[in-house]
Scaffold this active site. Structure first.
Site, PDB file in Angstrom:
ATOM      1  N   ASP A 314      -5.038   4.819   0.640  1.00  0.00           N
ATOM      2  CA  ASP A 314      -3.900   4.125   0.058  1.00  0.00           C
ATOM      3  C   ASP A 314      -4.340   2.699  -0.283  1.00  0.00           C
ATOM      4  O   ASP A 314      -5.480   2.293  -0.005  1.00  0.00           O
ATOM      5  CB  ASP A 314      -2.721   4.135   1.054  1.00  0.00           C
ATOM      6  N   GLU A 520       9.226   1.367  -0.132  1.00  0.00           N
ATOM      7  CA  GLU A 520       8.391   1.236   1.057  1.00  0.00           C
ATOM      8  C   GLU A 520       9.090   0.444   2.159  1.00  0.00           C
ATOM      9  O   GLU A 520      10.288   0.631   2.393  1.00  0.00           O
ATOM     10  CB  GLU A 520       7.028   0.646   0.659  1.00  0.00           C
TER      11      GLU A 520
HETATM   12  C1  GLC Z   1       1.403   2.004  -2.235  1.00  0.00           C
HETATM   13  C2  GLC Z   1       1.897   3.331  -1.699  1.00  0.00           C
HETATM   14  C3  GLC Z   1       1.283   4.529  -2.379  1.00  0.00           C
HETATM   15  C4  GLC Z   1       0.932   4.190  -3.819  1.00  0.00           C
HETATM   16  C5  GLC Z   1      -0.145   3.122  -3.791  1.00  0.00           C
HETATM   17  C6  GLC Z   1      -0.517   2.646  -5.208  1.00  0.00           C
HETATM   18  O1  GLC Z   1       1.277   1.077  -1.195  1.00  0.00           O
HETATM   19  O2  GLC Z   1       1.803   3.529  -0.295  1.00  0.00           O
HETATM   20  O3  GLC Z   1       2.239   5.590  -2.305  1.00  0.00           O
HETATM   21  O4  GLC Z   1       0.454   5.341  -4.493  1.00  0.00           O
HETATM   22  O5  GLC Z   1       0.209   2.004  -3.003  1.00  0.00           O
HETATM   23  O6  GLC Z   1       0.561   1.979  -5.790  1.00  0.00           O
END
Ligand code: GLC
Length: 634
Positions: A314, A520
């Protein structure tokens, strides 16, 4: 002379045979084997791997946000991938062509590298190509879970792939196959359901995004079927939706059986359906960071489930292996790559990552075999998807962005996602469907006329926004106005007081309230209340006139004390850009069919509470949903 001529004849014959054999081994003479599409993928991978330096291999394991990269960096470091994080756009209200021009400029950088390895560009196309202005915004996953319609979700995947390709992009960080077990989690709307079987069914979106594996095709192998399809990414592996009290990026405490039976089933299905990439969760399992979990990533996902695509971190996920994040970056890289992560969403500082990993390999801390496993997986996906043959954006897809066909599909999804929780007071006749020919109706509430609110987070910006200029679409109010008869007076008041309501002779009122957009951790909640002044609006309106309350939220919210006041209650989740789908069902053009994908609690003290739990005492149970018949008046 005879001998000489015989000898020369023999030599000529040998040279002819040699030339024939040499040609057969390399049908397209003059180009490197890895650039030859007639060669099998494994041969192209092997040929390319033997040509790559350690720096080029580490470069391919690196993914950088567009805001921190240039075509020259892509060229000089042979960077494997670029991404747009939430809201990372070329400029505000950029059109499809602007996106394609940007992506192509980065791709030209990659193609000018020593080996000319094209990059893949990733974006969070979670509910349509949602970063992009005027793209179709589909309902978020919680609403799709309420439809219980895998075919609809597959069609949404196909439409999303087209709108992503319309921007020159070939990779989406979707679907999220989290099984949200506590609605206090700020990402619960990204989860299709609390029930793993519903989540498994909705992995059908992968077949829409990537294409269906042809009969006889090898299931379990990463697959991409055509230039109108994109790479998908099942996330976040594993157990992200089970964190304690729904605290984002926290600890999922559950035994092995519980992890396998609740949080793993979506991954079984995704691998069978040919998922190309899997993203690791920020969260921990029983105290072990997933980004450092070699057992679950390498031993189980790669070696037991035989996942053949690549594993991606991530955003700065390996940094978060330590507390505070980045406290010991060398340790983070060692643990993350050692656990089996193949591509690192470094996000911003590519040189730090590349230098750190290169040193760990040169110091024999990380074996070259681990690097080769990662790069082989990345290259296998890049060759499989035809990236070397079609690296550039294709303008033929530009017209797909926000097309009417896709908006109609989104409207269908809205209709099927609505869940009817109450329809009439006790023995009274049903309230829904509403009459289109009423003389005067009231539409009230914070979410009735706000496109940003009905789209929710991950829309244009990371956190989403407010208002009707955020992107294109139809508000719920707009849909109501189109649905009723021409001589029906529609009065809109966002926050009317009781006197106002009583001073008019409204036939009925539609009250649209809910949650403000979030994404988030910003969405983590302990009280799950309606955004102010939602409760007051319900009291003021419903105490004075027959009322239908429509809740626009990413999850069940606190409404138990208010239900008695309501004549009808509809869960609309986060419907997206086509709010007219709500009116389609309120006025009977279509019947209510949706079923709760999540338990609707009475009080937050009951949480977590999921179907199958002992002492299960919900306000509305998982799977609940009243139905109505279409009136036939279209
Ligand atoms: C974010 C998320 C993930 C996403 C990534 C790129 O923090 O946790 O789901 O795909 O970063 O944006």
């Amino acid at each position: 002379m005879a001998n000489l001529s015989f000898l020369s004849m023999g030599m000529i014959f040998f040279l002819c045979c040699f030339a024939a054999v040499a040609t057969a081994a390399r049908p397209n003479q003059g180009i490197s084997k890895y650039k030859d599409p007639s060669q099998p993928v494994h041969a192209r991978v092997r040929d390319l791997m033997r040509r790559m330096t350690l720096q080029e291999k580490v470069g391919q394991m690196t993914q950088i946000d567009r805001s921190a990269v240039t075509p020259e960096i892509l060229r000089d470091y042979s960077i494997g991938s670029v991404l747009s994080g939430g809201g990372s756009v070329p400029f505000p209200q950029a059109k499809g062509q602007d996106w394609m021009d940007m992506v192509n400029s980065y791709q030209n950088g990659s193609l000018s590298s020593r080996l000319g390895i094209p990059m893949i560009y990733g974006i969070d196309a979670l509910h349509g190509q949602n970063n992009v202005y005027q793209a179709t915004i589909f309902p978020h996953n919680v609403g799709l879970g309420a439809t219980r319609d895998p075919d609809l979700v597959k069609r949404i995947g196909a439409a999303t792939a087209l709108e992503v390709r319309a921007t020159g992009i070939n990779y989406a960080f979707a679907p999220c196959i989290a099984v949200c077990r506590d609605p206090r989690w700020g990402r619960c709307y990204e989860s299709y359901s609390e029930d793993p079987s519903v989540v498994q069914a909705m992995t059908s979106i992968i077949l829409g995004l990537q294409g269906e594996i042809p009969a006889g095709g090898r299931k379990g192998e990463p697959y991409l079927g055509g230039k109108d399809k994109i790479l998908a990414c099942a996330k976040h592996y594993v157990g992200d939706g089970g964190t304690t009290r729904g605290i984002n990026e926290n600890n999922t405490v559950i035994d092995w059986h519980g992890l396998l039976s609740i949080h793993m089933p979506g991954y079984y299905k995704a691998i069978i359906e040919g998922i190309s990439t899997i993203m690791v969760s920020y969260s921990s399992w029983n105290g072990v960071k997933m980004h450092a979990n070699r057992f679950l990533i390498t031993d189980f996902l790669k070696n037991t489930l035989k996942f053949k695509g690549f594993v991606i971190s991530d955003w700065a996920g390996i940094d978060k292996i330590t507390t505070p994040p980045g406290a010991n970056y060398t340790y983070s890289v060692q643990m993350g790559i050692g656990a089996g992560i193949d591509m690192v969403m470094v996000a911003l500082n590519h040189t730090l990552f590349i230098d750190t990993l290169t040193k760990l390999v040169n110091d024999n801390v990380i074996p070259m075999s681990r690097i080769d496993d990662a790069v082989e997986r990345i290259m296998r996906v890049k060759f499989m998807m035809g990236l070397f043959e079609n690296p550039m954006g294709d303008q033929t897809y530009l017209s797909q962005l926000g097309s009417q066909e896709h908006r109609d599909l989104a409207r269908e999804a809205v209709r099927k996602s609505l869940v009817l929780l109450k329809n009439g007071q006790n023995a009274d006749p049903p309230v829904l469907p509403l009459a289109k020919n009423a003389s005067k109706i009231l539409v009230a509430g914070t979410h009735a006329n706000n496109l940003g609110y009905q789209c929710g987070g991950w829309t244009i910006t990371w956190q989403g926004g407010s208002g009707n200029n955020l992107t294109s679409g139809t508000t719920i109010l707009g849909g109501i106005g189109k649905a009723v008869d021409l001589d029906t007076e529609v009065v809109f008041s966002e926050n009317p007081d009781a006197d106002f309501v009583q001073s008019h002779n409204f036939s009925y009122a539609i009250v649209v309230v809910g949650e403000l957009p979030y994404a988030e951790t910003a969405g983590d909640s302990t009280n799950l209340t309606l955004a102010e002044p939602g409760e007051d609006i319900i009291y003021n309106v419903c105490s004075s006139v027959k009322c239908v309350v429509v809740v626009v939220s990413g999850r069940p919210v606190m409404i138990e004390p208010l239900v008695a006041q309501m004549d009808a209650l509809v869960a609309a989740w986060l419907p997206g850009s086509q709010g007219e789908g709500v009116a389609d069902v309120l006025f009977g053009d279509y019947g209510f069919t949706g079923k709760l994908p999540r338990t609707w609690f009475k009080t937050v003290d009951q949480l977590p509470m999921n179907v199958g739990d002992p002492h299960y005492d919900p306000l509305f149970p998982f799977g609940f949903g009243l139905t109505t018949e279409p009136t036939g008046e279209q």
